[in-house]
Scaffold this motif. Structure first.
Motif, PDB file in Angstrom:
ATOM      1  N   SER A  45      46.246  29.298 -16.937  1.00 11.32           N
ATOM      2  CA  SER A  45      45.529  28.209 -16.020  1.00 11.32           C
ATOM      3  C   SER A  45      44.102  28.330 -15.926  1.00 11.32           C
ATOM      4  O   SER A  45      43.845  29.559 -15.564  1.00 11.32           O
ATOM      5  N   VAL A  46      43.454  27.223 -15.880  1.00  9.60           N
ATOM      6  CA  VAL A  46      42.121  27.448 -15.299  1.00  9.60           C
ATOM      7  C   VAL A  46      42.001  28.019 -13.896  1.00  9.60           C
ATOM      8  O   VAL A  46      40.969  28.752 -13.492  1.00  9.60           O
ATOM      9  N   GLY A  47      43.114  27.617 -13.061  1.00  7.61           N
ATOM     10  CA  GLY A  47      43.192  28.141 -11.766  1.00  7.61           C
ATOM     11  C   GLY A  47      43.376  29.619 -11.659  1.00  7.61           C
ATOM     12  O   GLY A  47      42.790  30.391 -10.958  1.00  7.61           O
ATOM     13  N   SER A  48      44.118  30.340 -12.756  1.00  5.24           N
ATOM     14  CA  SER A  48      44.242  31.732 -12.894  1.00  5.24           C
ATOM     15  C   SER A  48      42.874  32.274 -13.151  1.00  5.24           C
ATOM     16  O   SER A  48      42.559  33.401 -12.628  1.00  5.24           O
ATOM     17  N   LEU A  49      42.014  31.558 -13.934  1.00  3.90           N
ATOM     18  CA  LEU A  49      40.691  32.183 -14.348  1.00  3.90           C
ATOM     19  C   LEU A  49      39.939  32.201 -13.010  1.00  3.90           C
ATOM     20  O   LEU A  49      39.162  33.183 -12.775  1.00  3.90           O
ATOM     21  N   TYR A  50      39.946  31.263 -11.999  1.00  2.00           N
ATOM     22  CA  TYR A  50      39.107  31.067 -11.090  1.00  2.00           C
ATOM     23  C   TYR A  50      39.465  32.048  -9.808  1.00  2.00           C
ATOM     24  O   TYR A  50      38.789  32.364  -9.015  1.00  2.00           O
ATOM     25  N   GLN A  51      40.634  32.580 -10.035  1.00  2.00           N
ATOM     26  CA  GLN A  51      40.930  33.575  -9.080  1.00  2.00           C
ATOM     27  C   GLN A  51      40.073  34.732  -9.368  1.00  2.00           C
ATOM     28  O   GLN A  51      39.798  35.611  -8.146  1.00  2.00           O
ATOM     29  N   TYR A  52      39.595  34.938 -10.515  1.00  2.00           N
ATOM     30  CA  TYR A  52      38.574  36.396 -10.844  1.00  2.00           C
ATOM     31  C   TYR A  52      37.105  35.874 -11.204  1.00  2.00           C
ATOM     32  O   TYR A  52      36.402  36.750 -11.117  1.00  2.00           O
ATOM     33  N   PHE A  53      37.045  34.719 -11.716  1.00  3.08           N
ATOM     34  CA  PHE A  53      35.609  34.387 -12.209  1.00  3.08           C
ATOM     35  C   PHE A  53      35.305  33.103 -11.658  1.00  3.08           C
ATOM     36  O   PHE A  53      36.032  32.250 -11.547  1.00  3.08           O
ATOM     37  N   ASP A  54      34.163  33.185 -10.930  1.00  2.00           N
ATOM     38  CA  ASP A  54      33.411  31.863 -10.395  1.00  2.00           C
ATOM     39  C   ASP A  54      32.991  30.734 -11.369  1.00  2.00           C
ATOM     40  O   ASP A  54      33.302  29.649 -11.063  1.00  2.00           O
ATOM     41  N   ASN A  55      32.562  31.236 -12.653  1.00  2.00           N
ATOM     42  CA  ASN A  55      32.127  30.257 -13.485  1.00  2.00           C
ATOM     43  C   ASN A  55      31.850  31.049 -14.854  1.00  2.00           C
ATOM     44  O   ASN A  55      32.269  32.232 -14.930  1.00  2.00           O
ATOM     45  N   LYS A  56      31.170  30.325 -15.836  1.00  2.00           N
ATOM     46  CA  LYS A  56      31.060  30.986 -17.102  1.00  2.00           C
ATOM     47  C   LYS A  56      30.174  32.085 -16.779  1.00  2.00           C
ATOM     48  O   LYS A  56      30.006  32.915 -17.709  1.00  2.00           O
ATOM     49  N   ASN A  57      29.005  31.854 -15.924  1.00  2.09           N
ATOM     50  CA  ASN A  57      27.983  32.966 -15.926  1.00  2.09           C
ATOM     51  C   ASN A  57      28.731  34.207 -15.520  1.00  2.09           C
ATOM     52  O   ASN A  57      27.993  35.354 -15.917  1.00  2.09           O
ATOM     53  N   THR A  58      29.653  34.215 -14.633  1.00  2.00           N
ATOM     54  CA  THR A  58      30.651  35.416 -14.272  1.00  2.00           C
ATOM     55  C   THR A  58      31.138  36.117 -15.463  1.00  2.00           C
ATOM     56  O   THR A  58      31.354  37.240 -15.715  1.00  2.00           O
ATOM     57  N   LEU A  59      31.569  35.269 -16.334  1.00  2.00           N
ATOM     58  CA  LEU A  59      32.348  35.434 -17.504  1.00  2.00           C
ATOM     59  C   LEU A  59      31.302  36.362 -18.502  1.00  2.00           C
ATOM     60  O   LEU A  59      31.663  37.183 -19.124  1.00  2.00           O
ATOM     61  N   VAL A  60      30.165  35.642 -18.674  1.00  2.00           N
ATOM     62  CA  VAL A  60      28.942  36.067 -19.404  1.00  2.00           C
ATOM     63  C   VAL A  60      28.696  37.697 -18.948  1.00  2.00           C
ATOM     64  O   VAL A  60      28.273  38.468 -19.762  1.00  2.00           O
ATOM     65  N   ALA A  61      28.412  37.660 -17.615  1.00  2.00           N
ATOM     66  CA  ALA A  61      28.311  38.997 -16.817  1.00  2.00           C
ATOM     67  C   ALA A  61      29.012  40.053 -17.257  1.00  2.00           C
ATOM     68  O   ALA A  61      28.945  41.219 -17.760  1.00  2.00           O
ATOM     69  N   ALA A  62      30.606  39.602 -17.320  1.00  2.00           N
ATOM     70  CA  ALA A  62      31.615  40.737 -17.687  1.00  2.00           C
ATOM     71  C   ALA A  62      31.347  41.190 -19.191  1.00  2.00           C
ATOM     72  O   ALA A  62      31.669  42.360 -19.546  1.00  2.00           O
ATOM     73  N   LEU A  63      31.163  40.015 -19.989  1.00  2.00           N
ATOM     74  CA  LEU A  63      30.883  40.361 -21.503  1.00  2.00           C
ATOM     75  C   LEU A  63      29.895  41.396 -21.619  1.00  2.00           C
ATOM     76  O   LEU A  63      29.850  42.453 -22.375  1.00  2.00           O
TER      77      LEU A  63
END
Length: 200
Positions: A45-63
């Motif tokens: 779920s998107v809720g599960s994603l938001y437990q660890y990542f604030d937004n797509k920018n933090t996903l890009v930072a992780a990448l």
């Protein structure tokens, strides 16, 4: 990252989200990345994603962190294998390893590098610079009897950043570029050899 995964299950979830983000960026480009698409691809779920990542920018930072870690691991491995090589061969081996990382995973790193001017690369660049300085110092010590290698901070800084930003510019060119990677590697390796073996 909003919170660090502690338990194994949480680490697996975070890795699957980063993998999903990487698949989307590699296949469809950075502009196609959304948290909704990442969650759907990871099967959570998107809720599960938001437990660890604030937004797509933090996903890009992780990448970006993952690509940087892959790059550092690759140059570490190749540097150890080529510590006895002359400076040009040593630089050529490291540059080839870097390109291999950029072209792995369906071009994920290449797509990120195309947008480097829009991304926060400062932390990753600092980490990479520090590691390369360590590698150059170790190489200079190993070459004391063979080559007059000068890993002074100023020369190392110029060398590392000249190569990094040349690679970023090259990777951001429309494909195919005006010349092949092998030609760029040879020119950069020759430049590196001249710079680090110049007299003090």
């Amino acid at each position: 990252m909003r919170k660090k995964p502690i338990q194994q299950r949480a680490r697996v979830l975070v890795d699957s989200l980063i993998d999903a983000a990487g698949d989307i960026v590699a296949r469809d480009g950075l502009e196609a990345l959304t948290t909704v698409r990442v969650a759907a691809r990871a099967g959570v779920s998107v809720g599960s994603l938001y437990q660890y990542f604030d937004n797509k920018n933090t996903l890009v930072a992780a990448l970006m962190d993952r690509v940087n870690s892959d790059l550092i691991a690759a140059v570490d491995r190749v540097a150890a294998q080529n510590v006895g090589a002359d400076p040009q061969r040593f630089a050529r081996a490291l540059l080839t390893a870097a390109f291999d990382v950029f072209e792995a995973r369906q071009g994920l790193a290449r797509e990120l590098m195309r947008h480097w001017h829009r991304l926060d690369i400062a932390r990753g660049l600092h980490r990479f610079e520090s590691r390369m300085l360590d590698l150059l110092r170790a190489y200079a010590l190993a070459q004391l009897r063979e080559h007059a290698v000068d890993p002074s901070p100023a020369r190392a800084f110029i060398l590392i950043n000249s190569i990094v930003f040349t690679l970023l510019r090259y990777l951001s060119l429309p494909s195919p570029a005006m010349f092949q990677r092998e030609e760029l590697i040879e020119e950069l390796a020759a430049m590196a050899a001249r710079l680090i073996t110049a007299p003090r």
